[in-house]
Design a protein around this motif. Structure first.
Motif, PDB file in Angstrom:
ATOM      1  N   THR A 141      63.462  98.819  50.649  1.00 36.53           N
ATOM      2  CA  THR A 141      62.908 100.167  50.795  1.00 36.53           C
ATOM      3  C   THR A 141      64.004 101.221  50.808  1.00 36.53           C
ATOM      4  O   THR A 141      63.872 102.282  50.190  1.00 36.53           O
ATOM      5  CB  THR A 141      62.087 100.254  52.094  1.00 36.53           C
ATOM      6  N   SER A 181      58.813 104.083  52.102  1.00 30.76           N
ATOM      7  CA  SER A 181      58.499 104.389  53.495  1.00 30.76           C
ATOM      8  C   SER A 181      59.050 103.305  54.415  1.00 30.76           C
ATOM      9  O   SER A 181      58.674 102.132  54.291  1.00 30.76           O
ATOM     10  CB  SER A 181      56.981 104.502  53.680  1.00 30.76           C
ATOM     11  N   PHE A 227      51.416 104.168  54.064  1.00 29.81           N
ATOM     12  CA  PHE A 227      52.189 105.321  54.505  1.00 29.81           C
ATOM     13  C   PHE A 227      52.685 106.158  53.340  1.00 29.81           C
ATOM     14  O   PHE A 227      53.497 107.055  53.535  1.00 29.81           O
ATOM     15  CB  PHE A 227      53.397 104.863  55.349  1.00 29.81           C
ATOM     16  N   GLY A 228      52.209 105.843  52.141  1.00 29.16           N
ATOM     17  CA  GLY A 228      52.630 106.619  50.972  1.00 29.16           C
ATOM     18  C   GLY A 228      51.940 107.958  50.922  1.00 29.16           C
ATOM     19  O   GLY A 228      50.868 108.169  51.483  1.00 29.16           O
ATOM     20  N   ARG A 229      52.587 108.879  50.219  1.00 29.64           N
ATOM     21  CA  ARG A 229      52.042 110.220  50.085  1.00 29.64           C
ATOM     22  C   ARG A 229      51.282 110.330  48.774  1.00 29.64           C
ATOM     23  O   ARG A 229      51.664 109.750  47.767  1.00 29.64           O
ATOM     24  CB  ARG A 229      53.164 111.279  50.103  1.00 29.64           C
TER      25      ARG A 229
END
Length: 286
Positions: free
Chosen positions: A26, A235, A282-284
């Motif tokens: 990550t 993330s 948790f991605g945008r």
């Protein structure tokens, strides 16, 4: 109920190891915006280096773990300089193809040096801890404790140190970080060092509970990429949550569905989550 709590402990140990490998991947993706398909090979080489230090040189386990972490960190830095840095301006597919080449190159090197046979890494922590009808091997307890400590240390480094802040700044905006004077090349090398060290620590912790083989990197590659996609690309919290979610799915899937289908259950959870939330937990959203 005892079976439930017993498997919960096993899932925590497995999730800890997955988390360390996924965190390294990550960080690299966050800084370089490249999915490093060679990351699983660093995990595999870390297991072999630990095994060699223990069996061929008689190095104590915890010292071997530290030496393997440094060695794999340096190897990851070398790969960044020789492979990824020259390709920094190339189309997105070029670094990915190069990373796959590195994966197979390192796998071939390991087979050339240590052979294709499985290796057994004896657990340095013997004995079984029993409480309230639950039992946990010393190695799995070490996996839980060590992974939590390493994750806390990494969190402190990223959030409370200037160097860690530069890594986060590059992950948010690489060009902006360069414009304000952050040495992006040096930070990229440091990020690769951390990713290699985390992979080696995870391998040294997890290998005594399984077998060491040249193909173990390919298997781990699939799992950690599933983890970071599940958690949200780039993330850090997502990598941790995704790792434990995959570990729980595998462990409990193996209990209730069958050991042969444990991996299938884990990837089924991935598909279900992405169907509901395509950007990951948790991605945008774009």
């Amino acid at each position: 109920m005892l079976i439930l709590f017993q498997q919960l402990l096993n899932a925590l140990a497995l999730g800890g190891a997955y988390s360390l490998v996924a965190l390294g991947l990550t960080l690299v993706y966050g800084v370089m915006k490249i999915p490093n398909f060679a990351h699983g090979s660093l995990y595999m080489v870390g297991a072999y280096v630990t095994w060699a230090l223990l069996t061929d040189f008689g190095v104590p386990y915890f010292l071997a773990l530290g030496l393997a972490a440094v060695a794999l960190g340096l190897l990851a830095m070398l790969l960044e300089r020789l492979v990824f840095y020259p390709l920094r301006g190339s189309p997105g597919v070029s670094p990915m193809i190069a990373a796959i080449g590195v994966l197979f190159f390192l796998e071939a090197c390991v087979q050339l040096i240590w052979g294709p046979d499985f290796k057994l890494l004896n657990s340095p922590v013997t004995g079984i801890i029993t409480f309230a009808g639950l039992s946990l091997t010393g190695q799995r307890l070490l996996m839980i404790v060590a992974s939590v400590l390493v994750m806390l240390a990494l969190f402190y480094f990223l959030k409370r140190t200037t160097t860690g802040a530069t890594i986060e700044a590059m992950a948010q905006n690489r060009e902006g970080a360069r414009l304000v004077g952050i040495p992006v090349g040096r930070v990229a090398s440091l990020t690769f060092f951390i990713s290699g060290a985390l992979a080696a620590v995870a391998a040294a912790l997890y290998a005594p509970t399984s077998l060491v083989s040249p193909s173990m990197g390919e298997i781990m590659n699939l799992k950690v990429f599933a983890i970071i996609v599940l958690g949200g690309m780039g993330s850090v919290p997502g990598a941790i949550v995704g790792a434990f979610l995959l570990a729980f799915a595998e462990i409990f899937g193996g209990v209730f569905v069958g050991a042969n289908f444990a991996d299938v259950v884990g990837f089924a959870v991935l598909v279900i989550v992405l169907a509901i939330r395509p950007q990951g937990l948790f991605g945008r959203t774009a």
